[in-house]
Design a protein around this motif. Sequence first.
Motif, PDB file in Angstrom:
ATOM      1  N   LEU A  21     -10.072  37.132  37.998  1.00 15.95           N
ATOM      2  CA  LEU A  21      -9.204  36.385  36.998  1.00 15.95           C
ATOM      3  C   LEU A  21      -9.162  36.944  35.557  1.00 15.95           C
ATOM      4  O   LEU A  21      -7.882  36.943  35.034  1.00 15.95           O
ATOM      5  N   PHE A  22     -10.136  37.088  34.829  1.00 13.58           N
ATOM      6  CA  PHE A  22     -10.163  37.649  33.467  1.00 13.58           C
ATOM      7  C   PHE A  22      -9.489  39.016  33.524  1.00 13.58           C
ATOM      8  O   PHE A  22      -8.849  39.091  32.423  1.00 13.58           O
ATOM      9  N   TYR A  23      -9.639  39.692  34.391  1.00 14.29           N
ATOM     10  CA  TYR A  23      -9.035  41.078  34.091  1.00 14.29           C
ATOM     11  C   TYR A  23      -7.621  41.603  34.744  1.00 14.29           C
ATOM     12  O   TYR A  23      -7.043  42.430  34.655  1.00 14.29           O
ATOM     13  N   HIS A  24      -7.001  40.700  35.545  1.00 11.93           N
ATOM     14  CA  HIS A  24      -5.934  40.887  36.429  1.00 11.93           C
ATOM     15  C   HIS A  24      -4.787  41.272  35.460  1.00 11.93           C
ATOM     16  O   HIS A  24      -3.786  41.660  36.108  1.00 11.93           O
ATOM     17  N   ASP A  25      -4.714  40.758  34.330  1.00 10.40           N
ATOM     18  CA  ASP A  25      -3.084  40.823  33.552  1.00 10.40           C
ATOM     19  C   ASP A  25      -3.855  41.367  32.297  1.00 10.40           C
ATOM     20  O   ASP A  25      -2.949  41.526  31.280  1.00 10.40           O
ATOM     21  N   THR A  26      -4.992  42.245  32.101  1.00 12.61           N
ATOM     22  CA  THR A  26      -5.418  42.742  30.851  1.00 12.61           C
ATOM     23  C   THR A  26      -4.177  43.949  30.464  1.00 12.61           C
ATOM     24  O   THR A  26      -4.231  43.912  29.270  1.00 12.61           O
ATOM     25  N   VAL A  27      -3.866  44.667  31.310  1.00 14.72           N
ATOM     26  CA  VAL A  27      -2.964  45.503  30.985  1.00 14.72           C
ATOM     27  C   VAL A  27      -1.496  45.072  31.455  1.00 14.72           C
ATOM     28  O   VAL A  27      -1.319  44.880  32.672  1.00 14.72           O
ATOM     29  N   TYR A  28      -0.735  44.810  30.504  1.00 10.44           N
ATOM     30  CA  TYR A  28       0.812  44.093  30.889  1.00 10.44           C
ATOM     31  C   TYR A  28       1.695  44.749  30.013  1.00 10.44           C
ATOM     32  O   TYR A  28       1.896  44.615  28.835  1.00 10.44           O
ATOM     33  N   ASP A  29       2.468  45.609  30.480  1.00 10.91           N
ATOM     34  CA  ASP A  29       3.652  46.445  29.663  1.00 10.91           C
ATOM     35  C   ASP A  29       4.910  46.269  30.857  1.00 10.91           C
ATOM     36  O   ASP A  29       4.928  46.907  31.903  1.00 10.91           O
ATOM     37  N   THR A  42      -9.643  35.774  52.643  1.00 11.78           N
ATOM     38  CA  THR A  42      -9.317  34.452  52.169  1.00 11.78           C
ATOM     39  C   THR A  42      -9.466  34.093  50.615  1.00 11.78           C
ATOM     40  O   THR A  42      -8.740  33.592  50.098  1.00 11.78           O
ATOM     41  N   ASP A  43     -10.579  34.907  50.027  1.00 14.64           N
ATOM     42  CA  ASP A  43     -10.955  34.856  48.826  1.00 14.64           C
ATOM     43  C   ASP A  43      -9.411  35.489  48.121  1.00 14.64           C
ATOM     44  O   ASP A  43      -8.957  34.962  46.992  1.00 14.64           O
ATOM     45  N   THR A  44      -9.092  36.638  48.389  1.00 15.01           N
ATOM     46  CA  THR A  44      -7.729  37.364  48.121  1.00 15.01           C
ATOM     47  C   THR A  44      -6.717  36.260  48.071  1.00 15.01           C
ATOM     48  O   THR A  44      -5.688  36.043  47.044  1.00 15.01           O
ATOM     49  N   ASN A  45      -6.378  35.752  49.172  1.00 18.49           N
ATOM     50  CA  ASN A  45      -5.197  34.822  49.339  1.00 18.49           C
ATOM     51  C   ASN A  45      -5.493  33.537  48.384  1.00 18.49           C
ATOM     52  O   ASN A  45      -4.289  33.186  47.735  1.00 18.49           O
ATOM     53  N   LEU A  46      -6.459  33.258  48.374  1.00 22.17           N
ATOM     54  CA  LEU A  46      -6.575  32.031  47.478  1.00 22.17           C
ATOM     55  C   LEU A  46      -6.601  32.353  45.820  1.00 22.17           C
ATOM     56  O   LEU A  46      -5.839  31.576  45.193  1.00 22.17           O
ATOM     57  N   PHE A  47      -6.903  33.568  45.383  1.00 19.96           N
ATOM     58  CA  PHE A  47      -6.724  34.175  44.360  1.00 19.96           C
ATOM     59  C   PHE A  47      -5.179  34.358  43.739  1.00 19.96           C
ATOM     60  O   PHE A  47      -4.798  33.844  42.968  1.00 19.96           O
ATOM     61  N   THR A  48      -4.542  35.095  44.890  1.00 21.67           N
ATOM     62  CA  THR A  48      -2.869  35.199  44.575  1.00 21.67           C
ATOM     63  C   THR A  48      -2.175  33.886  44.479  1.00 21.67           C
ATOM     64  O   THR A  48      -1.298  33.815  43.889  1.00 21.67           O
ATOM     65  N   ASP A  49      -2.644  32.960  45.325  1.00 26.26           N
ATOM     66  CA  ASP A  49      -2.061  31.453  45.343  1.00 26.26           C
ATOM     67  C   ASP A  49      -2.141  31.005  44.072  1.00 26.26           C
ATOM     68  O   ASP A  49      -1.213  30.461  43.644  1.00 26.26           O
ATOM     69  N   ALA A  50      -3.332  31.016  43.344  1.00 19.83           N
ATOM     70  CA  ALA A  50      -3.727  30.317  42.015  1.00 19.83           C
ATOM     71  C   ALA A  50      -2.789  31.027  41.074  1.00 19.83           C
ATOM     72  O   ALA A  50      -2.195  30.234  40.162  1.00 19.83           O
ATOM     73  N   ASP A  51      -2.709  32.421  41.288  1.00 21.86           N
ATOM     74  CA  ASP A  51      -1.863  33.146  40.494  1.00 21.86           C
ATOM     75  C   ASP A  51      -0.312  32.626  40.399  1.00 21.86           C
ATOM     76  O   ASP A  51       0.331  32.463  39.416  1.00 21.86           O
ATOM     77  N   LEU A  52       0.010  32.248  41.737  1.00 23.07           N
ATOM     78  CA  LEU A  52       1.418  31.789  41.791  1.00 23.07           C
ATOM     79  C   LEU A  52       1.680  30.400  41.649  1.00 23.07           C
ATOM     80  O   LEU A  52       2.719  29.643  41.946  1.00 23.07           O
ATOM     81  N   SER A  53       0.566  29.646  41.374  1.00 22.16           N
ATOM     82  CA  SER A  53       0.725  27.852  41.414  1.00 22.16           C
ATOM     83  C   SER A  53       1.563  27.509  40.595  1.00 22.16           C
ATOM     84  O   SER A  53       2.192  26.380  40.543  1.00 22.16           O
ATOM     85  N   ILE A  54       1.821  28.358  39.474  1.00 20.83           N
ATOM     86  CA  ILE A  54       2.953  27.853  38.264  1.00 20.83           C
ATOM     87  C   ILE A  54       4.279  27.609  38.936  1.00 20.83           C
ATOM     88  O   ILE A  54       4.971  26.640  38.382  1.00 20.83           O
ATOM     89  N   LEU A  55       4.615  28.298  40.062  1.00 21.63           N
ATOM     90  CA  LEU A  55       5.805  28.469  40.533  1.00 21.63           C
ATOM     91  C   LEU A  55       6.162  26.746  41.364  1.00 21.63           C
ATOM     92  O   LEU A  55       7.099  26.311  41.504  1.00 21.63           O
ATOM     93  N   GLY A  56       4.941  26.095  41.617  1.00 19.18           N
ATOM     94  CA  GLY A  56       5.101  24.718  42.018  1.00 19.18           C
ATOM     95  C   GLY A  56       4.763  23.705  41.353  1.00 19.18           C
ATOM     96  O   GLY A  56       4.477  22.501  41.853  1.00 19.18           O
ATOM     97  N   GLN A  57       4.892  23.756  39.977  1.00 27.62           N
ATOM     98  CA  GLN A  57       4.532  22.997  39.239  1.00 27.62           C
ATOM     99  C   GLN A  57       6.073  22.013  38.907  1.00 27.62           C
ATOM    100  O   GLN A  57       6.998  22.351  39.256  1.00 27.62           O
ATOM    101  N   PRO A  58       5.787  20.618  38.102  1.00 29.51           N
ATOM    102  CA  PRO A  58       7.050  19.960  38.030  1.00 29.51           C
ATOM    103  C   PRO A  58       8.119  20.855  37.382  1.00 29.51           C
ATOM    104  O   PRO A  58       7.902  21.909  36.321  1.00 29.51           O
ATOM    105  N   ALA A  59       9.330  20.366  37.416  1.00 30.63           N
ATOM    106  CA  ALA A  59      10.592  21.107  37.209  1.00 30.63           C
ATOM    107  C   ALA A  59      10.586  21.810  35.620  1.00 30.63           C
ATOM    108  O   ALA A  59      10.843  22.809  35.073  1.00 30.63           O
ATOM    109  N   GLU A  60       9.955  20.760  34.759  1.00 31.94           N
ATOM    110  CA  GLU A  60      10.086  21.058  33.268  1.00 31.94           C
ATOM    111  C   GLU A  60       8.816  22.162  32.983  1.00 31.94           C
ATOM    112  O   GLU A  60       9.021  23.032  32.004  1.00 31.94           O
TER     113      GLU A  60
END
Length: 205
Positions: free
Chosen positions: A68-76, A123-141
Amino acid sequence: MLQKAFMTLLQQYTGNEALQQQYWQELSAAYSQNGRHYHTLQHLKFMLQQLEQVKNDISQWNAVIAALFYHDTVYDVMKQNNEENSAMLAAERLAKIEVPQETIDQCVEHILATKLHTIGSSTDTNLFTDADLSILGQPAETYKAYATQIRKEYAVYPDSLYNPGRAKVLQHFLALPAIFKTTPFARYEIQAKTNMQQELSTLLA
């Protein structure tokens, strides 16, 4: 909240408080860089909240939290190897405080999985990536604010380049049998598809 969770992780492996602070400052600086609008500490906070809801389903919590803490440390936005470089940095930092190699390997696996977000055997990886994508399923605004933040991160590209590229990403996810790979996150599926289809129609208008 974030710093406490990170320190709790580090304290299991090192009592060096100066090093703990050094690691936190490094992360904080990375996620606070100019040009970041979505991939910030706020993104980590949101993900942490999502992961804590499924903590009982995660077998190796430390590996997931490290990822979680390191997955986007490098972002270009100009490069295609951000995940690989983030994983490499994570492995280097964790090895320095003598985190077991198995935990490091799992952390790296989780981070690299965010490149394509396809279903894996862990399963741990799948839960992790789902958490990363969970913003996609938030309310429209909330989703619209996220999409705006992503656009700002890619401000270097004109609409003529950004829109087709972003549309390709959305079409990739919409073509998957399911966006979310785990039962706990399946509740976001319908809203995520609605949000993405709405953004796609705007991009292609």
